[in-house]
Design a protein around this motif. Structure first.
Motif, short mmCIF file in Angstrom:
data_model
loop_
_atom_site.label_atom_id
_atom_site.label_comp_id
_atom_site.label_asym_id
_atom_site.label_seq_id
_atom_site.Cartn_x
_atom_site.Cartn_y
_atom_site.Cartn_z
N SER A 98 26.54 -11.43 -64.07
CA SER A 98 25.27 -12.16 -64.24
C SER A 98 24.32 -11.83 -63.09
O SER A 98 24.71 -11.27 -62.07
CB SER A 98 25.54 -13.66 -64.26
OG SER A 98 25.97 -14.10 -62.98
N MET A 99 23.08 -12.23 -63.27
CA MET A 99 22.08 -12.05 -62.23
C MET A 99 22.50 -12.80 -60.96
O MET A 99 22.37 -12.28 -59.85
CB MET A 99 20.71 -12.55 -62.71
CG MET A 99 19.60 -12.39 -61.68
SD MET A 99 18.03 -13.14 -62.17
CE MET A 99 17.58 -12.14 -63.56
N GLN A 100 23.03 -13.99 -61.13
CA GLN A 100 23.46 -14.80 -59.98
C GLN A 100 24.61 -14.12 -59.23
O GLN A 100 24.65 -14.14 -58.00
CB GLN A 100 23.88 -16.21 -60.42
CG GLN A 100 22.76 -17.06 -60.94
CD GLN A 100 22.33 -16.73 -62.37
OE1 GLN A 100 23.05 -16.08 -63.12
NE2 GLN A 100 21.12 -17.14 -62.73
N ASP A 101 25.54 -13.51 -59.98
CA ASP A 101 26.64 -12.79 -59.34
C ASP A 101 26.14 -11.56 -58.59
O ASP A 101 26.65 -11.23 -57.51
CB ASP A 101 27.70 -12.38 -60.37
CG ASP A 101 28.47 -13.56 -60.93
OD1 ASP A 101 28.47 -14.64 -60.29
OD2 ASP A 101 29.07 -13.41 -62.01
N ALA A 102 25.15 -10.88 -59.15
CA ALA A 102 24.57 -9.71 -58.47
C ALA A 102 23.90 -10.14 -57.17
O ALA A 102 24.05 -9.48 -56.13
CB ALA A 102 23.57 -9.01 -59.39
N ILE A 103 23.18 -11.24 -57.20
CA ILE A 103 22.53 -11.75 -55.99
C ILE A 103 23.57 -12.18 -54.96
O ILE A 103 23.43 -11.91 -53.77
CB ILE A 103 21.57 -12.91 -56.33
CG1 ILE A 103 20.39 -12.38 -57.15
CG2 ILE A 103 21.08 -13.61 -55.08
CD1 ILE A 103 19.51 -13.46 -57.76
N ALA A 104 24.65 -12.81 -55.42
CA ALA A 104 25.73 -13.22 -54.51
C ALA A 104 26.37 -12.00 -53.84
O ALA A 104 26.67 -12.03 -52.65
CB ALA A 104 26.79 -14.03 -55.27
N LYS A 105 26.54 -10.92 -54.60
CA LYS A 105 27.11 -9.68 -54.04
C LYS A 105 26.18 -9.12 -52.95
O LYS A 105 26.64 -8.71 -51.88
CB LYS A 105 27.28 -8.66 -55.17
CG LYS A 105 27.72 -7.30 -54.74
CD LYS A 105 29.20 -7.19 -54.72
CE LYS A 105 29.59 -5.74 -54.52
NZ LYS A 105 30.94 -5.62 -54.05
N LEU A 106 24.87 -9.13 -53.21
CA LEU A 106 23.90 -8.68 -52.21
C LEU A 106 24.01 -9.54 -50.96
O LEU A 106 24.05 -9.03 -49.84
CB LEU A 106 22.48 -8.73 -52.77
CG LEU A 106 21.36 -8.54 -51.73
CD1 LEU A 106 21.35 -7.12 -51.22
CD2 LEU A 106 20.02 -8.93 -52.32
N LYS A 114 14.22 -12.22 -47.93
CA LYS A 114 13.59 -12.73 -49.14
C LYS A 114 13.87 -11.77 -50.30
O LYS A 114 13.67 -10.57 -50.16
CB LYS A 114 12.08 -12.86 -48.94
CG LYS A 114 11.35 -13.37 -50.15
CD LYS A 114 9.86 -13.48 -49.89
CE LYS A 114 9.15 -13.99 -51.14
NZ LYS A 114 7.72 -14.04 -50.97
N ILE A 115 14.31 -12.31 -51.42
CA ILE A 115 14.54 -11.49 -52.61
C ILE A 115 13.23 -11.42 -53.37
O ILE A 115 12.63 -12.44 -53.71
CB ILE A 115 15.67 -12.07 -53.48
CG1 ILE A 115 16.98 -11.96 -52.69
CG2 ILE A 115 15.75 -11.34 -54.82
CD1 ILE A 115 18.19 -12.53 -53.37
N MET A 116 12.77 -10.20 -53.62
CA MET A 116 11.48 -9.97 -54.27
C MET A 116 11.60 -9.93 -55.79
O MET A 116 10.70 -10.34 -56.49
CB MET A 116 10.85 -8.67 -53.77
CG MET A 116 10.69 -8.59 -52.26
SD MET A 116 9.64 -9.87 -51.60
CE MET A 116 8.07 -9.33 -52.20
N LEU A 134 13.40 -8.09 -49.03
CA LEU A 134 12.92 -7.82 -47.67
C LEU A 134 14.04 -8.14 -46.70
O LEU A 134 14.71 -9.16 -46.82
CB LEU A 134 11.70 -8.68 -47.35
CG LEU A 134 10.46 -8.46 -48.21
CD1 LEU A 134 9.35 -9.43 -47.80
CD2 LEU A 134 9.97 -7.03 -48.14
N ASP A 135 14.22 -7.25 -45.70
CA ASP A 135 15.24 -7.51 -44.68
C ASP A 135 14.63 -8.31 -43.53
O ASP A 135 13.49 -8.77 -43.62
CB ASP A 135 15.88 -6.20 -44.21
CG ASP A 135 14.91 -5.25 -43.55
OD1 ASP A 135 13.79 -5.66 -43.20
OD2 ASP A 135 15.27 -4.07 -43.38
N GLU A 136 15.38 -8.46 -42.47
CA GLU A 136 14.93 -9.27 -41.32
C GLU A 136 13.68 -8.71 -40.65
O GLU A 136 12.92 -9.43 -40.04
CB GLU A 136 16.06 -9.39 -40.28
CG GLU A 136 17.23 -10.22 -40.75
CD GLU A 136 16.84 -11.67 -41.05
OE1 GLU A 136 16.07 -12.28 -40.28
OE2 GLU A 136 17.32 -12.21 -42.06
N GLN A 137 13.45 -7.40 -40.78
CA GLN A 137 12.25 -6.77 -40.22
C GLN A 137 11.12 -6.70 -41.25
O GLN A 137 10.15 -5.98 -41.06
CB GLN A 137 12.56 -5.36 -39.69
CG GLN A 137 13.45 -5.31 -38.48
CD GLN A 137 14.92 -5.50 -38.84
OE1 GLN A 137 15.40 -5.01 -39.85
NE2 GLN A 137 15.64 -6.24 -38.01
#
Length: 159
Positions: A98-106, A114-116, A134-137
């Protein structure tokens, strides 16, 4: 004199607004055509009866991805290639991650600030999730995960 100035200003604002909406609608027309083409093929070839989501994926080849339900109520993802002579690919959403599982893997492997965006795509006949973040920078990154297995495929960093 004040009345004429107000009429001229109101006319300029009205004309500017009309021009803006015309340009906006004209720029959206190709996307609407793509969506209509993808929905038509998904309904005809994958027998979708309900359409829930539409993704436009521009990778090595352009694919339109439709997520919806067939007549038996199964939720499907249908990858429709831009080229009309190529065949569609359809998968049950339950057979992939699922989309949620993909985000959890990231989130497990990276530290996104921030996820764009998250969308389905296709690269080299491989259905995948593309996550832009976006990463920390505050640099743009792309993270790709296999739709079928949930394994990392590749990432593009520091854009």
């Amino acid at each position: 004199m004040k009345k004429w100035i107000l009429i001229v200003i109101a006319s300029i604002i009205l004309l500017g607004s009309a021009l803006f909406f015309y340009i906006y609608e004209s720029s959206r027309a190709p996307l609407k055509e793509m969506k209509a083409y993808a929905e038509e093929r998904a309904k005809a070839e994958a027998e979708l009866t309900k359409i829930d989501e539409f993704y436009l994926y521009n990778g090595t080849e352009t694919h339109y991805v439709i997520v919806g339900e067939n007549k038996s109520g199964e939720k499907l993802a249908v990858w429709v290639p831009e080229k009309k002579d190529k065949e569609i690919v359809e998968k049950k959403m339950a057979d992939g991650i699922s989309m949620q599982d993909a985000i959890a893997k990231l989130n497990q492997e990276e530290n996104p600030k921030k996820i764009m965006g998250v969308k389905l795509g296709m690269e080299k006949d491989l259905p995948l999730w593309e996550i832009s973040y976006l990463d920390e920078q505050s640099k743009l990154n792309y993270y790709y995960i296999h739709f079928d297995t949930g394994k990392w495929w590749r990432k593009i960093e520091n854009l």
